[in-house]
Design a protein around this motif. Structure first.
Motif, PDB file in Angstrom:
ATOM      1  N   SER A 101       0.821  -1.223   0.000  1.00  0.00           N
ATOM      2  CA  SER A 101       0.000   0.000   0.000  1.00  0.00           C
ATOM      3  C   SER A 101       0.849   1.265   0.000  1.00  0.00           C
ATOM      4  CB  SER A 101      -0.963  -0.004   1.186  1.00  0.00           C
ATOM      5  OG  SER A 101      -0.243  -0.051   2.397  1.00  0.00           O
ATOM      6  N   GLN A 102       2.052   1.175   0.584  1.00  0.00           N
ATOM      7  CA  GLN A 102       2.858   2.406   0.671  1.00  0.00           C
ATOM      8  C   GLN A 102       3.417   2.817  -0.694  1.00  0.00           C
ATOM      9  OE1 GLN A 102       3.807  -0.503   1.821  1.00  0.00           O
ATOM     10  NE2 GLN A 102       5.994  -0.874   1.496  1.00  0.00           N
ATOM     11  N   GLU A 103       3.299   1.935  -1.704  1.00  0.00           N
ATOM     12  CA  GLU A 103       3.826   2.266  -3.024  1.00  0.00           C
ATOM     13  C   GLU A 103       2.785   2.907  -3.943  1.00  0.00           C
ATOM     14  OE1 GLU A 103       5.371  -1.444  -4.489  1.00  0.00           O
ATOM     15  OE2 GLU A 103       7.123  -1.404  -3.155  1.00  0.00           O
ATOM     16  N   VAL A 104       1.551   3.074  -3.460  1.00  0.00           N
ATOM     17  CA  VAL A 104       0.476   3.533  -4.348  1.00  0.00           C
ATOM     18  C   VAL A 104       0.682   4.965  -4.840  1.00  0.00           C
ATOM     19  CG1 VAL A 104      -1.992   4.075  -4.496  1.00  0.00           C
ATOM     20  CG2 VAL A 104      -1.239   1.908  -3.484  1.00  0.00           C
ATOM     21  N   GLY A 105       1.078   5.869  -3.972  1.00  0.00           N
ATOM     22  CA  GLY A 105       1.250   7.273  -4.377  1.00  0.00           C
ATOM     23  C   GLY A 105      -0.095   7.929  -4.631  1.00  0.00           C
ATOM     24  N   ASP A 106      -0.166   8.783  -5.677  1.00  0.00           N
ATOM     25  CA  ASP A 106      -1.428   9.474  -5.981  1.00  0.00           C
ATOM     26  C   ASP A 106      -2.493   8.460  -6.381  1.00  0.00           C
ATOM     27  OD1 ASP A 106      -0.360  11.898  -5.452  1.00  0.00           O
ATOM     28  OD2 ASP A 106       0.152  12.374  -7.545  1.00  0.00           O
ATOM     29  N   VAL A 107      -3.685   8.657  -5.821  1.00  0.00           N
ATOM     30  CA  VAL A 107      -4.780   7.717  -6.085  1.00  0.00           C
ATOM     31  C   VAL A 107      -5.595   8.188  -7.296  1.00  0.00           C
ATOM     32  CG1 VAL A 107      -6.951   6.817  -5.143  1.00  0.00           C
ATOM     33  CG2 VAL A 107      -4.913   6.966  -3.683  1.00  0.00           C
ATOM     34  N   LEU A 108      -5.942   7.236  -8.152  1.00  0.00           N
ATOM     35  CA  LEU A 108      -6.741   7.528  -9.346  1.00  0.00           C
ATOM     36  C   LEU A 108      -8.065   8.163  -8.937  1.00  0.00           C
ATOM     37  CD1 LEU A 108      -6.971   7.093 -12.463  1.00  0.00           C
ATOM     38  CD2 LEU A 108      -8.104   4.916 -11.933  1.00  0.00           C
ATOM     39  N   ALA A 109      -8.352   9.353  -9.493  1.00  0.00           N
ATOM     40  CA  ALA A 109      -9.537  10.098  -9.055  1.00  0.00           C
ATOM     41  C   ALA A 109     -10.816   9.508  -9.654  1.00  0.00           C
ATOM     42  CB  ALA A 109      -9.393  11.561  -9.430  1.00  0.00           C
ATOM     43  N   ASP A 110     -10.867   9.416 -10.974  1.00  0.00           N
ATOM     44  CA  ASP A 110     -12.076   8.880 -11.611  1.00  0.00           C
ATOM     45  C   ASP A 110     -11.886   7.395 -11.856  1.00  0.00           C
ATOM     46  OD1 ASP A 110     -13.619  11.159 -11.698  1.00  0.00           O
ATOM     47  OD2 ASP A 110     -12.504  11.927 -13.436  1.00  0.00           O
ATOM     48  N   GLN A 111     -12.471   6.587 -11.021  1.00  0.00           N
ATOM     49  CA  GLN A 111     -12.248   5.143 -11.125  1.00  0.00           C
ATOM     50  C   GLN A 111     -13.286   4.532 -12.059  1.00  0.00           C
ATOM     51  OE1 GLN A 111     -11.443   3.466  -7.195  1.00  0.00           O
ATOM     52  NE2 GLN A 111      -9.770   4.935  -6.949  1.00  0.00           N
TER      53      GLN A 111
END
Ligand SMILES: [Zn+2]
Ligand SMILES: [Zn+2]
Length: 364
Positions: free
Chosen positions: A164-174
């Motif tokens: 989980s710590q590698e995710v970075g910015d989360v995709l906004a429009d899924q």
């Protein structure tokens, strides 16, 4: 709010010490409707999905544009939930009538990639029975909501393990597929209240001696109960009851039913927890037990995730969390997710030797 499974009515390992060799933990997810944050365990998203990473798609060739609009499924569930306990209004009925399956995405060709549906996101910090590849603490579960895949023509499940710590910015429009083949393939967004419980192996998979011992023991419990009933009957006959109205009679019978001695049984109360869960044992209540072995290495594969239509039903009442005792008939408690696969239960089995080996699905 947490959810607490009541202590089992009997410590079955006290009665049958041999069962301690057939114990496993499971984490009941206890989904309840609500929208979680991307960094939390949840059903139906939002996921902690990296902004730069392509969303998983179904590339199998099948009809993808015909079915139920996801927005329609959600609207229908909302209307029915709001109207619970009363008749539908004319307007509500009109709206529901208009929500029909159809060719709602005519531009989508059979060979086009179809975004998969986000089904579950589980962090190992919440769900201790989640066992994945070394160092991975987050499982994301997707499926293609058309029952057309593989020789058994089922939904297609995709598992994505991450750190989980590698995710970075989360995709906004899924993304999500525009339609689903069947309404019951669409999960309602839920927050989770994970709780670890102890399970024991499915009765039919225990040794013959244990099975017979348990059967005799259950029979003994029933005999004891019959004796109690006879005592009660004797008392009842000396105090005849009459009711002025049918409603009074009905209320009294309902009370009597509620007070009725609860029949403890191994399958219902002491072996396998109902509802969505990680880990634990597989129940084989519809078909005979069948081995679920890894296609890559032959190792028996335990269930990683169980998807269940009911969080609790008549046969599993003792598993109803203490916090929900007053709402045992509430659909939000017994069927919060709205998913119905197979004949109620779908399991994802994974290889304990190498979680990257292909998973297998099981249905009951
Ligand atoms: Zn598909
Ligand atoms: Zn394997």
């Amino acid at each position: 709010m947490t959810r607490t499974t009541p202590p089992r009515p009997v410590d079955v390992e006290d009665v049958f010490p041999a069962l301690s060799a057939h114990r496993r933990t499971a984490t009941r997810l206890h989904p309840r409707q609500g929208v979680a944050k991307a960094g939390e365990s949840s059903l139906a998203g939002p996921l902690s999905w990296p902004a730069g990473e392509p969303w998983p798609v179904c590339t199998a060739v099948h009809a993808k544009g015909t079915g139920h609009r996801l927005a329609d499924v959600r609207l229908k569930r909302r209307i029915l939930a709001e109207a619970r306990g009363r008749d539908l209004s004319v307007e509500e009925r009109r709206i529901l009538d208009a929500l029909r399956p159809g060719r709602h995405a005519p531009g989508l060709r059979d060979e086009d990639p179809l975004p998969l549906l986000a089904v579950a996101q589980l962090y190992t910090r919440d769900v201790p029975d989640l066992v994945g590849p070394e160092g991975h603490d987050l499982l994301q579960v997707f499926w293609c909501p058309f029952e057309v895949h593989g020789p058994d023509r089922t939904i297609d499940v995709v598992l994505k393990w991450r750190r989980s710590q590698e995710v970075g910015d989360v995709l906004a429009d899924q993304p999500e597929p525009p339609v689903a083949g069947r309404e019951e393939c669409v999960p309602t967004p839920c927050v989770l209240h994970p709780e670890q419980v102890v399970e024991h192996e499915y009765l039919g998979l225990l040794g013959e001696e244990l099975q017979e011992g348990i059967a005799d023991w259950e029979e003994g419990l029933l005999d004891e109960e019959d004796e109690d009933d006879e005592d009660e009957d004797a008392y009842d006959s000396s105090t005849p009851q009459s009711y002025d109205t049918y409603e009074e009679y009905e209320a009294a019978t309902a009370r009597a039913r509620a007070e009725e001695e609860y029949e403890v049984d191994y399958m219902g109360d002491l072996s396998i927890a109902p509802g969505w869960k990680a880990g634990g044992f597989a129940s084989w209540h519809l078909t005979d037990p069948a081995p679920v072995d890894c296609e890559a290495c032959g190792t028996p594969m335990p269930p990683l995730l169980t998807v269940d239509q009911w969080e609790c039903d008549g046969g599993s009442r003792s598993w109803l969390p203490l916090e929900d005792r007053d709402s045992a008939d509430d659909p939000d408690v017994i069927d919060p997710v709205g998913v119905y696969l197979g004949r109620g239960v779908m399991r994802v089995h994974t290889c304990p030797v190498d979680p990257a080996h292909p998973h297998r699905l099981g249905f009951q």
